[in-house]
Design an enzyme around this catalytic site. Sequence first.
Site, mmCIF file in Angstrom:
data_model
loop_
_atom_site.group_PDB
_atom_site.id
_atom_site.type_symbol
_atom_site.label_atom_id
_atom_site.label_comp_id
_atom_site.label_asym_id
_atom_site.label_seq_id
_atom_site.Cartn_x
_atom_site.Cartn_y
_atom_site.Cartn_z
ATOM 1 C CE LYS A 80 -3.183 -0.262 1.967
ATOM 2 N NZ LYS A 80 -2.916 -1.325 0.984
ATOM 3 C CG ASP B 145 -2.680 -3.039 5.245
ATOM 4 O OD1 ASP B 145 -2.182 -3.104 6.387
ATOM 5 O OD2 ASP B 145 -1.993 -3.162 4.217
#
Length: 457
Positions: free
Chosen positions: A272, A291
Amino acid sequence: MASSIPAGFHALPLSAIQLSLAAVLKCGQSFRWTCYPLPSSSGTEPSPTHEYRLCLRDRVVCLRQSSDYLFYRSIFPGGHLSAEQERVSDEETLIWLKDYFQLDVDLVKLYDQWSVRDQVFNKLKSRFSGIRMLRQDPWENLVSFICSSNNNIPRITKMVHALCKQYSPSLISLPPPEISESDSQDHAAYHPFPPPSLLAAPEVKSTLRGLGFGYRADYIQRTAKMLVDTHGSSIFNSESRENCEEWLTGLRDMSTEAAREELLKFVGVGRKVADCVLLMSLDKKEVIPVDTHVYQIAIKHYGLRTVGGSKGKGAMTPRIYDEVATKLADIWGEYAGWAHSVLFTADLKAFSSFGIEPPTPATSIMDVGTSALASSSSSKRKHSETRNKVEMQRKLKLMGVAVAAIAAAATVIAAVHDDPSWLEDDSDDLSSVDSEEEDASSPTSRRVKRRRRSFDR
């Protein structure tokens, strides 16, 4: 011009639907901008409501915005600039602005494309217009998102400012807007972002921990050391950038997969964080950082199935990450990462009232004429009379129902007294059997059974 140019500023024609500073600078892309509210204007022309400031390596950039213009100026340390120096610096600032906000991209055209492809986006586009991706410095972007692990926007902002204050000397001290330069009160010091070499020393870990960075302190120091050891900290350019910073910027020329592979080598950088850096500073516009927040958006709006009933709140596995990114990229296309930022911003609690017009104030009684006031009073009387009639009719109906219920109860009592078997079940009444089986443990059912046994005795 709809708005007059603030003193000391230059004006760049730019509609707010192409760039909304209020959204872009507060939605979790960059964490070093400071925002100052401006006093409301007494004139009839609309005026900017806020000033935004960012400290670069050699200047502080100040921005204001109206519906049709972006106003900008730069403030330098030291004495006043000559006319030629000022002209050159203004040109540099304008070039930086166009690059930083990627103003060569027609955001309105992208919004139209996304609206055709996605009905969810179509419902949001008017309220959340002007949200575009920044093109940030890769080193600052990398460190900022290492800080983002298990964190929120206000706390990340506080950490990044503390980092700059600790490791970068103050470039200049300025008062808030609309306050005289000679007034020394409330001046704020502006610090550039520190280069990797200043964060690579071993003692940086303990210092950052003391500033509240927690385990992220170790990640930042070790990442800075890896960069400096591998790519060097010498400076051979006019922008005072270290070699390792130049190397990071050079990842823009690599493919998305190759650039991601390089970023994943750093301590504290997972998929991420790497994708945030790819999207926000390395020109990979198609990348969607995923996320649990983005996963929940995909479940809520785009029909993505949950895993084990987690509703998007479970662990983010590589498989889920790829599924979400692929699903959303297929919907939004080439600039999927940009579209994702709009949906992400729209789902933030801090933006729950963003773009909603405040209610129109009620008209004062003093502003209406005598005839209008009389008409209003008459209307209120009629409304009150009608409401009273309806209420009386409702009460009469309730009284009728109550009388009928009392009469029915009296009939039942008399029947039971004459023939207790009257209460026995009728086996052909399947509805009563079904309802009793459905709620055999209810208090009402237990009371009925007790009454039956009493009557049988």
